[in-house]
Design a protein around this motif. Sequence first.
Motif, PDB file in Angstrom:
ATOM      1  N   GLN A 286       1.085  -0.865  -0.120  1.00  0.00           N
ATOM      2  CA  GLN A 286       0.450  -0.046   0.395  1.00  0.00           C
ATOM      3  C   GLN A 286       0.490   1.273  -0.196  1.00  0.00           C
ATOM      4  O   GLN A 286       0.679   2.102  -0.836  1.00  0.00           O
TER       5      GLN A 286
ATOM      6  N   GLY B 167       0.597   4.332  -2.788  1.00  0.00           N
ATOM      7  CA  GLY B 167       0.440   5.217  -2.603  1.00  0.00           C
ATOM      8  C   GLY B 167       1.861   6.300  -2.934  1.00  0.00           C
ATOM      9  O   GLY B 167       1.227   7.620  -3.796  1.00  0.00           O
TER      10      GLY B 167
ATOM     11  N   ARG C  82      -5.197   5.724   3.165  1.00  0.00           N
ATOM     12  CA  ARG C  82      -3.507   5.258   3.607  1.00  0.00           C
ATOM     13  C   ARG C  82      -3.800   5.291   4.903  1.00  0.00           C
ATOM     14  O   ARG C  82      -3.419   3.525   5.618  1.00  0.00           O
TER      15      ARG C  82
END
Length: 138
Positions: free
Chosen positions: A19, A23, A37
């Motif tokens: 993740q 990002g 997030r």
Amino acid sequence: MADDDLAQIRAARLAQLKQQQGGAGAGEAGGDDEGQRRKQESEARSSMLNQILEPEAADRLGRIRMVKESRATDVENRLIMLARSGQLRQKVTEDQLKDMLASLSEHEKQTGHSVESVKVVRRGGWDDDDLDDLLNES
């Protein structure tokens, strides 16, 4: 801790790393992505803590968070670090959590300050009296 617990912790960490990489490559598209997030990181953190803490220890940590959030965060970070490094062999009990808190408090007493404190040391050399002397010479 059982092998399947460690596998779950590793999977949660891997998902968190993926993740973060996704990002960073996409750039800052907006505040909504940042909030999402953070929510995912919080969920991964909570999941990991649920796996490494017995219910009584988790309850105590929650009560500590209500009183002093920074202390609870420090303890959580230490627990997660221990779990990731493989130093936790079983779930942390309330007594073990108390021992960890006591050792943190003892460390703060020995060093004379808490983790949050900042000591300011001013350099000598320039003094207000020196400035007065310069201004009075003319």
